[in-house]
Design a protein around this motif. Structure first.
Motif, PDB file in Angstrom:
ATOM      1  N   UNK A  14      41.948  36.438  74.904  1.00 16.66           N
ATOM      2  CA  UNK A  14      41.280  35.334  75.910  1.00 16.66           C
ATOM      3  C   UNK A  14      39.591  34.644  75.417  1.00 16.66           C
ATOM      4  N   UNK A  15      39.520  33.254  75.443  1.00 20.55           N
ATOM      5  CA  UNK A  15      38.035  33.372  75.463  1.00 20.55           C
ATOM      6  C   UNK A  15      38.088  31.607  75.837  1.00 20.55           C
ATOM      7  N   UNK A  16      36.605  31.986  77.214  1.00 20.64           N
ATOM      8  CA  UNK A  16      36.714  30.764  78.461  1.00 20.64           C
ATOM      9  C   UNK A  16      35.641  30.508  77.932  1.00 20.64           C
ATOM     10  N   UNK A  17      34.724  29.589  78.655  1.00 16.34           N
ATOM     11  CA  UNK A  17      33.208  29.080  78.683  1.00 16.34           C
ATOM     12  C   UNK A  17      32.966  29.511  79.671  1.00 16.34           C
ATOM     13  N   UNK A  18      31.852  30.119  80.037  1.00 17.34           N
ATOM     14  CA  UNK A  18      30.830  30.394  80.289  1.00 17.34           C
ATOM     15  C   UNK A  18      30.358  29.684  81.524  1.00 17.34           C
ATOM     16  N   UNK A  19      30.201  29.197  83.147  1.00 17.92           N
ATOM     17  CA  UNK A  19      29.462  28.735  83.794  1.00 17.92           C
ATOM     18  C   UNK A  19      28.455  28.472  83.335  1.00 17.92           C
ATOM     19  N   UNK A  20      27.744  27.212  84.247  1.00 15.48           N
ATOM     20  CA  UNK A  20      26.042  27.038  83.936  1.00 15.48           C
ATOM     21  C   UNK A  20      25.207  26.149  83.073  1.00 15.48           C
ATOM     22  N   UNK A  21      27.011  25.766  81.712  1.00 18.55           N
ATOM     23  CA  UNK A  21      26.303  24.559  80.794  1.00 18.55           C
ATOM     24  C   UNK A  21      26.921  23.568  80.892  1.00 18.55           C
ATOM     25  N   UNK A  22      25.429  22.958  80.956  1.00 16.58           N
ATOM     26  CA  UNK A  22      25.940  20.796  80.371  1.00 16.58           C
ATOM     27  C   UNK A  22      25.795  20.976  78.904  1.00 16.58           C
ATOM     28  N   UNK A  23      27.065  20.059  78.643  1.00 19.19           N
ATOM     29  CA  UNK A  23      26.899  19.500  76.712  1.00 19.19           C
ATOM     30  C   UNK A  23      27.382  17.938  77.181  1.00 19.19           C
ATOM     31  N   UNK A  24      26.543  17.291  76.260  1.00 15.39           N
ATOM     32  CA  UNK A  24      26.777  15.710  75.371  1.00 15.39           C
ATOM     33  C   UNK A  24      26.939  15.699  74.945  1.00 15.39           C
ATOM     34  N   UNK A  25      27.358  14.427  74.384  1.00 10.38           N
ATOM     35  CA  UNK A  25      28.007  13.907  72.823  1.00 10.38           C
ATOM     36  C   UNK A  25      27.158  13.284  73.025  1.00 10.38           C
ATOM     37  N   UNK A  46      33.136  19.902  65.045  1.00  8.29           N
ATOM     38  CA  UNK A  46      34.109  20.787  65.165  1.00  8.29           C
ATOM     39  C   UNK A  46      33.051  22.087  66.593  1.00  8.29           C
ATOM     40  N   UNK A  47      32.356  22.352  66.591  1.00  7.85           N
ATOM     41  CA  UNK A  47      31.943  23.292  67.509  1.00  7.85           C
ATOM     42  C   UNK A  47      32.228  22.367  68.868  1.00  7.85           C
ATOM     43  N   UNK A  48      32.112  21.088  68.962  1.00  9.40           N
ATOM     44  CA  UNK A  48      32.357  20.956  70.526  1.00  9.40           C
ATOM     45  C   UNK A  48      33.986  20.511  70.120  1.00  9.40           C
ATOM     46  N   UNK A  54      38.378  25.619  75.092  1.00  7.90           N
ATOM     47  CA  UNK A  54      38.232  26.937  75.517  1.00  7.90           C
ATOM     48  C   UNK A  54      37.741  26.724  76.903  1.00  7.90           C
ATOM     49  N   UNK A  55      38.385  25.097  77.682  1.00  7.15           N
ATOM     50  CA  UNK A  55      37.657  24.821  78.991  1.00  7.15           C
ATOM     51  C   UNK A  55      38.342  26.047  79.437  1.00  7.15           C
ATOM     52  N   UNK A  56      39.159  26.469  79.480  1.00  2.58           N
ATOM     53  CA  UNK A  56      40.265  27.221  79.956  1.00  2.58           C
ATOM     54  C   UNK A  56      40.611  28.139  78.657  1.00  2.58           C
ATOM     55  N   UNK A  57      40.661  29.573  79.701  1.00  2.00           N
ATOM     56  CA  UNK A  57      41.082  30.308  78.665  1.00  2.00           C
ATOM     57  C   UNK A  57      42.483  30.144  77.842  1.00  2.00           C
ATOM     58  N   UNK A  58      41.522  31.239  76.443  1.00  2.00           N
ATOM     59  CA  UNK A  58      43.055  30.230  75.815  1.00  2.00           C
ATOM     60  C   UNK A  58      42.639  32.006  74.814  1.00  2.00           C
ATOM     61  N   UNK A  59      43.616  31.805  74.318  1.00  2.00           N
ATOM     62  CA  UNK A  59      44.243  33.154  72.848  1.00  2.00           C
ATOM     63  C   UNK A  59      42.948  32.097  71.928  1.00  2.00           C
ATOM     64  N   UNK A  60      42.732  33.944  70.843  1.00  2.00           N
ATOM     65  CA  UNK A  60      41.542  33.284  70.123  1.00  2.00           C
ATOM     66  C   UNK A  60      43.220  32.645  68.745  1.00  2.00           C
TER      67      UNK A  60
END
Length: 100
Positions: A14-25, A46-48, A54-60
């Motif tokens: 599973x992949x999931x975001x690490x904490x501590x990142x701020x994302x803007x559009x 597409x990276x966005x 991957x906001x929640x754990x998701x299988x690759x």
């Protein structure tokens, strides 16, 4: 439990975001700031989308399923490109990889 990103083909990972990142559009592309390192990243459109998925754990494999359903891309190409992208995020400590 964290696992090694080299074994990304494992269906149980599973992949999931690490904490501590701020994302803007910004004009349809995602830009991220890592407060811990002070680095900025341009995730692109597409990276966005991957970042959203991957906001929640998701299988690759599920991640690739979702992307191939949304975009016109062959599964093999998608798996390869997603793998490259996720390894970059992992090297920068922007994501965590876990066993299911």
């Amino acid at each position: 439990m964290n696992v090694d990103m080299k074994e990304m083909q494992d269906a149980d990972q599973l992949v999931v975001r690490s904490e501590g990142n701020m994302v803007s559009d910004m004009n349809g592309e995602r830009v991220m700031f890592n407060a811990g390192t002070g680095k900025y990243y341009n995730l692109g459109r597409i990276g966005g989308r991957i970042w959203d998925l991957i906001a929640s754990p998701v299988g690759i494999h599920r991640l690739v399923d979702e992307l191939t359903a949304e975009y016109e891309i062959e599964r093999e190409v998608c798996e390869r490109e997603v793998g490259v992208f996720l390894r970059q995020l992992y090297r920068e400590s922007l994501i965590e990889v876990r066993s299911a």
